[in-house]
Design a protein around this motif. Structure first.
Motif, mmCIF file in Angstrom:
data_model
loop_
_atom_site.group_PDB
_atom_site.id
_atom_site.type_symbol
_atom_site.label_atom_id
_atom_site.label_comp_id
_atom_site.label_asym_id
_atom_site.label_seq_id
_atom_site.Cartn_x
_atom_site.Cartn_y
_atom_site.Cartn_z
ATOM 1 N N CYS A 182 0.852 -1.186 0.000
ATOM 2 C CA CYS A 182 0.000 0.000 0.000
ATOM 3 C C CYS A 182 0.885 1.232 0.000
ATOM 4 O O CYS A 182 1.962 1.228 0.602
ATOM 5 N N LYS A 224 -10.590 9.346 3.309
ATOM 6 C CA LYS A 224 -9.915 9.241 4.610
ATOM 7 C C LYS A 224 -10.134 10.438 5.517
ATOM 8 O O LYS A 224 -10.117 10.299 6.742
ATOM 9 N N PHE A 233 -0.174 4.088 1.223
ATOM 10 C CA PHE A 233 -0.547 4.872 2.406
ATOM 11 C C PHE A 233 -0.091 4.137 3.666
ATOM 12 O O PHE A 233 0.219 2.945 3.627
ATOM 13 N N ASP A 280 -12.321 4.541 -0.088
ATOM 14 C CA ASP A 280 -12.180 5.211 1.206
ATOM 15 C C ASP A 280 -11.993 6.703 1.001
ATOM 16 O O ASP A 280 -11.164 7.119 0.180
ATOM 17 N N GLY A 318 -7.062 -4.861 -0.136
ATOM 18 C CA GLY A 318 -5.640 -4.894 0.171
ATOM 19 C C GLY A 318 -5.364 -4.739 1.645
ATOM 20 O O GLY A 318 -6.216 -5.091 2.461
ATOM 21 N N GLY A 319 -4.216 -4.013 1.814
ATOM 22 C CA GLY A 319 -3.360 -3.290 0.894
ATOM 23 C C GLY A 319 -4.126 -2.384 -0.075
ATOM 24 O O GLY A 319 -5.299 -2.117 0.115
ATOM 25 N N VAL A 332 0.468 -4.357 4.444
ATOM 26 C CA VAL A 332 0.934 -3.010 4.106
ATOM 27 C C VAL A 332 2.451 -2.879 4.261
ATOM 28 O O VAL A 332 3.125 -2.308 3.411
ATOM 29 N N CYS A 388 -2.042 4.522 6.846
ATOM 30 C CA CYS A 388 -3.083 4.975 7.781
ATOM 31 C C CYS A 388 -2.801 4.375 9.164
ATOM 32 O O CYS A 388 -2.641 3.161 9.288
ATOM 33 N N TYR A 411 -4.600 3.790 11.610
ATOM 34 C CA TYR A 411 -5.609 2.851 12.126
ATOM 35 C C TYR A 411 -5.731 1.576 11.295
ATOM 36 O O TYR A 411 -6.578 0.733 11.576
ATOM 37 N N CYS A 412 -4.913 1.430 10.259
ATOM 38 C CA CYS A 412 -5.063 0.305 9.321
ATOM 39 C C CYS A 412 -5.134 -1.038 10.064
ATOM 40 O O CYS A 412 -4.285 -1.350 10.894
ATOM 41 N N ASN A 419 -8.065 3.027 -2.208
ATOM 42 C CA ASN A 419 -7.895 4.295 -1.486
ATOM 43 C C ASN A 419 -7.971 5.487 -2.452
ATOM 44 O O ASN A 419 -7.817 6.631 -2.032
HETATM 45 S S1 SF4 Z 1 -6.237 1.449 5.606
HETATM 46 FE FE1 SF4 Z 1 -6.134 0.931 3.442
HETATM 47 S S2 SF4 Z 1 -5.115 2.698 2.499
HETATM 48 FE FE2 SF4 Z 1 -4.700 2.813 4.676
HETATM 49 S S3 SF4 Z 1 -2.719 1.778 4.968
HETATM 50 FE FE3 SF4 Z 1 -4.341 0.245 5.309
HETATM 51 S S4 SF4 Z 1 -4.619 -0.733 3.336
HETATM 52 FE FE4 SF4 Z 1 -3.513 1.192 2.955
#
Ligand code: SF4
Length: 228
Positions: free
Chosen positions: A26, A123, A28, A121, A71-72, A39, A30, A32-33, A99
């Motif tokens: 990924c 965000k 990003f 998403d 994903g990811g 990732v 995030c 909170y992922c 994303n």
């Molecule tokens: S929440 Fe989605 S966009 Fe964010 S790091 Fe995790 S996989 Fe990637």
């Protein structure tokens, strides 16, 4: 690269019996992922071969209706389009979770009729995006994906994971204005647990009552708007 596979789901593809393919990697980070193992490259486990998934799907033709690709971030994988083509050749519907950072990939998939449902998403409001995703983000790309999806004719939803310490009520109202008149928008309640940033395991969640109150402020912007 496929990092995981779930053979059956009733909840990840609206109104369809489906399976889930998890791609690795990924762009990003995030905080909170929930899927850090998909990732962070140093946590990647054994990858699955595409053929293993396709061979499972061949045996499920007529039994499962769809394949969720999540994903990811699936759209950063160069082999995504070819993989989806093979899935579509077996007559499965495809739902793509994204994303929204790669509008050029989305555009190609939409143009070629390779996706049947897109879940993107959103965000944060633009000014907080980079903070929330923990990475550099091109906001023009995010906005381009939003407009592309809304005008695509493909079924879709937008959704936001809401964490009280990260997004204020005003932030959520700003997002709603940004994507106003979208077909579906969902507020996803954050459930503390295994997160990419372990400190997020202790972040404040909105109560159900608070979420209902936020929903009442934004729901008229959408055809369908709900809490998950
Ligand atoms: S929440 Fe989605 S966009 Fe964010 S790091 Fe995790 S996989 Fe990637």
């Amino acid at each position: 690269m496929i990092g995981g596979f779930q053979k059956f789901t009733l909840i990840d593809y609206p109104e369809k019996l489906a399976c889930i393919v998890f791609t690795q990697g990924c762009n990003f980070r995030c905080h909170y992922c929930y899927n850090p193992d998909l990732v962070l490259p140093d946590r990647f486990k054994n990858t699955l071969r595409e053929e293993e998934v396709l061979s499972f799907l061949e045996k499920r033709v007529g039994l499962l209706e769809g394949v969720v690709i999540t994903g990811g971030e699936p759209t950063i994988n160069v082999g995504l389009k070819d993989f989806i083509k093979k899935v579509k050749d077996l007559s499965f519907l495809v739902k793509l979770d994204t994303n929204g950072s790669m509008p050029q990939v989305l555009e190609e998939l939409i143009k070629e009729g390779l996706v049947d449902y897109i879940a993107m998403d959103i965000k944060a409001p633009p000014e907080k995006y980079a903070d929330v995703v923990g990475a550099h983000v091109n906001l023009k790309d995010i906005d381009r994906s939003v407009r592309l999806i809304m005008s695509s004719g493909v079924d879709y939803e937008f959704r936001t994971t809401v964490i009280k310490d990260q997004l204020s009520v005003q932030d959520i109202v700003s997002i709603a204005k940004w994507i106003r008149s979208a077909k579906r928008y969902y507020l996803q309640k954050f459930l503390p647990g295994k997160t990419l940033d372990p400190t997020f395991a202790y972040k404040n969640t909105y109560s159900d009552e608070e979420l209902r109150s936020i929903l009442s402020l934004i729901k008229d912007n959408f055809f369908e708007c709900a809490i998950r």
